[in-house]
Design a protein around this motif. Structure first.
Motif, short mmCIF file in Angstrom:
data_model
loop_
_atom_site.label_atom_id
_atom_site.label_comp_id
_atom_site.label_asym_id
_atom_site.label_seq_id
_atom_site.Cartn_x
_atom_site.Cartn_y
_atom_site.Cartn_z
N ASP A 83 0.31 -3.75 3.21
CA ASP A 83 0.80 -5.11 3.46
C ASP A 83 -0.36 -5.91 4.03
O ASP A 83 -0.66 -5.83 5.22
N CYS A 84 -1.04 -6.66 3.17
CA CYS A 84 -2.29 -7.32 3.56
C CYS A 84 -2.24 -8.82 3.30
O CYS A 84 -1.45 -9.30 2.49
N CYS B 3 -7.25 -3.20 3.85
CA CYS B 3 -6.87 -4.02 5.00
C CYS B 3 -7.69 -3.70 6.24
O CYS B 3 -7.27 -4.04 7.36
N PRO C 254 -4.21 -6.57 8.00
CA PRO C 254 -2.77 -6.34 7.98
C PRO C 254 -2.01 -7.63 8.32
O PRO C 254 -2.35 -8.34 9.26
N ASP D 52 0.65 -10.11 9.76
CA ASP D 52 1.57 -10.17 10.90
C ASP D 52 2.06 -11.61 11.05
O ASP D 52 1.73 -12.49 10.25
#
Length: 704
Positions: A4-5, A23, A30, A32
């Protein structure tokens, strides 16, 4: 392994991707919360608007006691709204419910940094691509321009006559009205062209330009989507809607007989209405090629015939304990081409035991048929901020683990039981629209009030008028026409697995909601009651002018929405709360306090507008950041707010009150609305509170 980048800040061109250290050792990091797009800075809280209104009216008495009239108006409104750049979310878990969910990024795309195809087919392997998102800020915000023309034309006859020594009044009327709205949207994108621009490069021929979907904004903030790319995937959307009304009516009023307490008066009439309308979206949208809100053309019409009659019966007058007692009754029968017939009634009683004391009570039945849009409106999508209770079921991503019942119910709804599903997009696409199966709303209303205007103020040097009013009101609305609140629907679905609530919610194999049908429906109802309390005082004329004070209060004791379930109905208490998205609040106390002063041609007034505090449920995204007033219970209080308005008027006497000049300031003390963290668009509830900042105005009115 789940990757998840998002692209690092300052990276331009084609970002470098390291499959051995994704990532971390490349141009990605990553994803966020800090990487989320701040769309609020693009949205207009106050939309510019320009309106031109032309009105004319003429009367002619062509026979004794008979007048003909004609009046007409034309209004043109041109307005502009703006929203953040259109979200381009692609992949099987994007949740758009359109072509974007099927788009793949081919390995041959020259701007694909990964070296392999991001395939939207989850069975294609070996890499399961589920979602990629970008806001193309290079193409600018979405801008919506409306050009709305409204025409109104009415004519008729008004007259009076005498029969058996009684006077009667009559009128016949005809009305034609038409409203046409043309909207142009800039900043929209063609999903078919996006699909081609991200597909195999050898199929990107002709006008096609390969799209750089993953490039960053660069160190200087400039984007990597070029104007040539924008020109290929973008399009100008043109939508048209129109509504038309034809109305005929006739009325008769007068008195029937003399009763000991006065005349028995009556009124009766007939009305015929024909309403029709259509909506024609852009051809690109109709073809399903828009990356924005899907829509389809629709049209519809209905007719209604109505008869009404009402009487006022004086019962007693000038009797001991009864200065006045009268009774009123009214009935209206409606026959709709879409629903059939219905009759509503209204009854009221007024009792004045003393000259300065009045008691009144009213009972009424209501009936509202669905409008053209509510019946025939095509499906459209809006992106609502929702919290999926099935996200991060086991708390593996830092959230609070769900109860075993919620885990079991989510698994039954198709969510993986290993806790791998985490909601990555707070906005879920919700589809709503008209519903031809809607039934009319019906209601019962009750009001009980007392008015006290004491006669003893006549003996005071300071007071010319004092009135105190107290009214209790209660409304019971059944078959209310609205969509069930989407957050309530998904929460109740997960908690109960009720098929009535879960039927419109579909998920992908990974758990993401990719279809949320939230059509208008006849919800169980709305029950609300409360009190109105008003005090009015006005001084006598003095050497320094006349003063007045009005204090008008509304107290909401209950506001309950009743929604249908498979086993009955569920009740949701709304009083004192804020919904957030869409923005709706229910303050328990609101008042306007107005103080005014007049002296000759001059007048000044000061108004205080008060709204009691309301409470919202804090979204998960702000829990733990110390933004909410009650972190422990995930709630936030929107503090009580008071706005102060000042207005001055001048009515020069030599114009015989036909000219008025007014100037004023709304929100004179620059009060900001309380922050609302669940309100998706602008961080406050614009349906309740004023726009931030002061508002100055100057206007002149001339009447003849």
């Amino acid at each position: 392994t789940v990757i998840d980048c998002t692209t690092n800040d300052g990276v331009g061109g084609i970002p470098a991707y390291d499959p051995a250290s994704p990532c971390a050792g490349d141009d990605f990091n990553p994803f966020d919360t800090g990487d989320r797009f701040n769309f609020a800075q693009y949205n207009l809280a106050l939309t510019p608007s320009e309106r031109i209104n032309v009105f004319g009216m003429a009367e002619y008495e062509f026979a004794p006691n008979v007048r003909a009239f004609v009046k007409g108006s034309f209004v043109n409104r041109q307005s502009v709204n703006q929203a953040a750049p259109e979200p381009l979310f692609i992949g099987p878990d994007a949740g758009n419910g359109n072509r974007l969910d099927t788009i793949s990024v081919d390995s041959s795309n020259p701007f694909n940094p990964f070296g392999f195809t991001l395939n939207s087919d989850p069975d294609a392997g070996p890499v399961n691509f589920i979602f990629a998102g970008r806001r193309p800020i290079e193409g600018g915000a979405r801008v919506f321009r409306q050009d709305v023309n409204t025409m109104y034309l009415a004519g008729g006859l008004i007259g009076e006559f005498s029969f058996s020594d009684r006077d009667f009044y009559w009128d016949v009327n005809a009305i034609y009205s038409k409203n046409r709205a043309d909207q142009i949207k800039n900043g929209g994108y063609n999903s078919r062209n996006i699909q081609q621009a991200l597909g195999p490069v050898d199929e990107c021929t002709g006008d096609c330009v390969p799209l750089n979907f993953f490039g960053g904004q660069g160190a200087d903030g400039s984007g990597t989507i070029t104007q040539e790319m924008i020109d290929y995937i973008g399009f100008t959307q043109k939508d048209v809607s129109e509504q038309e009304l034809i109305d005929y009516s006739a009325n008769l009023a007068g008195s029937i007989i003399d009763l000991p307490a006065g005349e028995l008066g009556f009124a009766a009439g007939f009305e015929h209405r024909n309403q029709d309308g259509f909506f024609q979206p852009d051809a690109v949208v109709v073809a399903g090629n828009s990356a924005g809100v899907p829509s389809s053309p629709t049209s519809g019409s209905f007719t209604v015939d109505e008869f009404y009659a009402e009487v006022r019966v004086p019962i007693l007058a000038d009797a001991p304990g009864v200065r006045m007692l009268d009774f009123s009754a009214a009935a209206r029968s409606s026959d709709y081409s879409t629903f059939g017939s219905d009759t509503t009634t209204k009854f009221s009683v007024n009792w004045r035991p003393l000259d300065d004391l009045l008691f009144r009570a009213t009972f009424g039945e209501g009936f509202r048929a669905p409008s053209i849009g509510e019946l025939f409106g095509s499906e459209s999508r809006f992106d609502q901020t929702l919290e999926d209770p099935c996200s991060d079921l086991l708390g593996l991503s830092g959230g609070t683990p769900a109860s075993q019942q919620v885990v079991d119910n989510c698994v039954a709804l198709g969510v993986p039981g290993d806790g791998s599903y985490v909601q990555f997009n707070p906005q879920i696409s919700v589809t709503t629209g008209g519903n031809r199966d809607l039934e009319p709303e019906t209601s019962d209303s009750y009001t009980y009030g007392v008015v006290y205007a004491p006669a003893w103020v006549d003996g005071l040097d300071s007071t010319d008028l004092l009135t105190i009013e107290l009214t209790y009101w209660k409304y019971e609305l059944e078959q209310a026409i609205q969509a069930i609140d989407a957050q309530v629907q998904v929460d109740s679905c997960v908690n109960t697995l009720d098929p009535t609530l879960c039927g419109g919610i579909q998920r992908t194999p990974s758990g993401v909601i990719n279809d949320f049908s939230n059509q208008l429906t006849n919800i169980g109802g709305i029950d609300t009651d409360g009190w109105d309390f008003t005090v009015t005082w006005r001084s006598r004329d003095t050497d320094i002018g006349q003063f007045g004070i009005t204090w008008a209060n509304t107290f909401v004791s209950e506001f309950t929405e009743i929604i249908p379930t498979a086993t009955g109905f569920a009740e949701i208490s709304r009083e004192g709360t804020e919904n957030g998205d869409p923005e709706r609040g229910w303050p328990e106390w609101r008042f306007n306090l107005i103080a005014d002063w007049t002296y000759g041609d001059w007048g000044v007034s000061w108004t205080a507008r008060f709204t009691d505090e309301i409470t919202e449920t804090c979204p998960d995204s702000v829990i733990g950041l110390n933004f909410c007033s009650d972190e422990a219970n995930a709630q936030n209080d929107l503090d009580a707010t008071t706005y102060h308005d000042i207005r001055a008027t001048y009515r020069p006497g030599y114009f015989e009150d036909s000219l008025e000049i007014a100037a004023g300031i709304n929100n004179a003390f620059d009060e900001d609305p309380p922050a609302c963290f669940s309100c998706a668009l602008n961080g406050f509830d614009a349906a309740i509170y004023d726009m931030p900042g002061r508002f100055f105005y100057l206007k002149a009115i001339y009447r003849r």
